[in-house]
Design a protein around this motif. Sequence first.
Motif, PDB file in Angstrom:
ATOM      1  N   LYS A 242      -5.999   2.927   5.397  1.00 57.75           N
ATOM      2  CA  LYS A 242      -4.556   2.655   5.411  1.00 57.75           C
ATOM      3  C   LYS A 242      -4.068   2.789   6.859  1.00 57.75           C
ATOM      4  O   LYS A 242      -2.995   3.331   7.127  1.00 57.75           O
ATOM      5  CB  LYS A 242      -3.822   3.644   4.495  1.00 57.75           C
ATOM      6  CG  LYS A 242      -4.243   3.537   3.033  1.00 57.75           C
ATOM      7  CD  LYS A 242      -3.545   4.567   2.173  1.00 57.75           C
ATOM      8  CE  LYS A 242      -3.972   4.458   0.731  1.00 57.75           C
ATOM      9  NZ  LYS A 242      -3.378   5.518  -0.114  1.00 57.75           N
TER      10      LYS A 242
ATOM     11  N   GLU B 235      -0.588   1.248   8.146  1.00 62.61           N
ATOM     12  CA  GLU B 235       0.580   1.935   7.572  1.00 62.61           C
ATOM     13  C   GLU B 235       0.753   3.324   8.195  1.00 62.61           C
ATOM     14  O   GLU B 235       1.863   3.722   8.553  1.00 62.61           O
ATOM     15  CB  GLU B 235       0.420   2.094   6.042  1.00 62.61           C
ATOM     16  CG  GLU B 235       0.466   0.794   5.260  1.00 62.61           C
ATOM     17  CD  GLU B 235      -0.856   0.040   5.222  1.00 62.61           C
ATOM     18  OE1 GLU B 235      -1.850   0.548   5.796  1.00 62.61           O
ATOM     19  OE2 GLU B 235      -0.903  -1.056   4.644  1.00 62.61           O
TER      20      GLU B 235
ATOM     21  N   THR C 279       0.846  -1.198   0.000  1.00 57.28           N
ATOM     22  CA  THR C 279       0.000   0.000   0.000  1.00 57.28           C
ATOM     23  C   THR C 279       0.875   1.239   0.000  1.00 57.28           C
ATOM     24  O   THR C 279       1.810   1.341   0.800  1.00 57.28           O
ATOM     25  CB  THR C 279      -0.888   0.001   1.271  1.00 57.28           C
ATOM     26  OG1 THR C 279      -1.592  -1.222   1.312  1.00 57.28           O
ATOM     27  CG2 THR C 279      -1.859   1.163   1.276  1.00 57.28           C
TER      28      THR C 279
END
Lengths: 374, 212
Positions: free
Chosen positions: B193, B196, B3
């Motif tokens: 996300k 991350e 990602t």
Amino acid sequence: MINDDKIIKNDERAIFALRALYRQYGYSQFKMSRFEEYDLYVKNKDFLVSDEVITFTDRSGKLMALKPDVTLSIIKNTVDRQGEKQKLYYNENVYRVAKGTHSFKEIMQAGLECVGDLHSYDIAEVVLLAVKSLALINNKYVLDISHMGLIAAMLDDSGLSHDGKASAHACLHQKNAHELRDICTKEEIAPEKTDKLCALIENSGNIVAVLSSIAPLLTTEDEKTAFAEFASLCKIIEISGFSKAVRVDFSVGNDMKYYSGVVFKGYIEGIPASILSGGQYDRLLKKMGRKSNAIGFALYLDLLERMETTEESYDIDTVLIHEADADTVLLAQAAEKLSEKGSVLISSNVPEQVKWRRLMKFTDGRIETLENND
Amino acid sequence: MKTMINVALPKGRLGEKVYRYFKNAGYECPSIEETNRKLIFENPDKGVRYFWVKPSDVPIYVERGAADIGVAGKDILLEYEPDVYELLDLNMGKCRMAVAAKKDFRDSKGTTLRVATKFPNIAGNFYAEKCRDIDIIKLNGSIEIAPILELSDVIVDIVETGTTLKENDLEVVETIVPISARLIANKSGYKFKNEEILNIRKSLEEQVRLQG
């Protein structure tokens, strides 16, 4: 029924699907006028997302407004009687100033409101309908839920001043733990009370994990009562099989003057802002002199434009140009035949603003290809 | 495929310092250190894509989702009030937002106070809390000259060392708020996300701690 992805836009498809979903759960449509008396919004200005309203004077001299909000109009039209409740859904345009600009924007909004003598089941049903609404639009979604009663009780227990609580609530909203600690330090709040507030920022995500981290921190009766209410709602979400898509996040917060119970915001991958927003707003009704409870949510369908779709490379499949004196019957037959294979534009000259896949020419009943962009 | 996290960095000295934090935190991108005119740099192995933007535009890129995270000064966040998460104080680019005036200035409170500033929202909110009637004069630079030329009574501006004020016979009357660089995140990006972004936040927090 037309069911072609090229023809139906994301927002139009969503409206059909949502309408069917809400009807399935006993909600009936509420169709309202575009205009409302301005007075309604002045009295409840803080409830509005944006306080700027387009106004005009109607022929009887009344100051009217183009609706900036749907909820207030619905509440105004519901009855306030013990044992009664009304379940309404809508799909309306509202008019607000777009953030960072000075111009008004028309926003397509769909949603529902459940108003009246509500049972805890009604609250759960609305939250589940919010989840199901997101699921109908896209399979990559998240619903963040929080509880204003729990946040208010924890802020009360912190010992912060009135202004301090407002600033701390703003920090929760931004997940800003560093400034929340600064506020507590400035107001000489005990370290354990500061940690307790910061736990609301540090813990978010999985329902079970967050609730089990928060539960041991609660000390006051108000905190425990609000938590029990929130936990039982979370239990229903889990049982309904939505525990992966629904997350606890205490940064979801609305104005405490109006919202008292569960509040939630929905997100869809690829859309940068929350597409769904809602909650239980009993305090707004109390402010309007009513005894009823109310919960509802709105979906901002204009944001669906941002959702990824397969962009068409061409405006039209075939452009068929013809002489000015072409035989109309033969031309109609040619158009009919070509339309079976895709979209056709019949024109006597080459259109300038259209991007085509094939450019063809019709001469004496024959069709020849001039350009092919495949 | 890993990602990718899009990071909006503020152009200039602060941005370079911020990038060093990211680099030391394990999110290096060698191409960013080459001398060229490129604006976007990526390291797919580390899952990061950096881009340089005007400092005041960072919150716009983040709020509108073109960047998942970014670094912006608290002054810009207070002025534009973007709907983003403020995840970390990077403790760099430290200065303060302050009210300054000529050394002999006395606020009589009997007249409307003329305030020259690049930050009308911050100045407006500050004086609204004090219920003080003000006339905001929005300027885009060289704010210090306004009181000298009697354009305004006071200025609301960023003060770092105070040298510019001193050299122009001005002094700080009141500090409004301390300023430093903050790590911000897009709300929707934070949901999808999450792991991350939290990893980056954690690594940067460690850098902040190491820098003391």
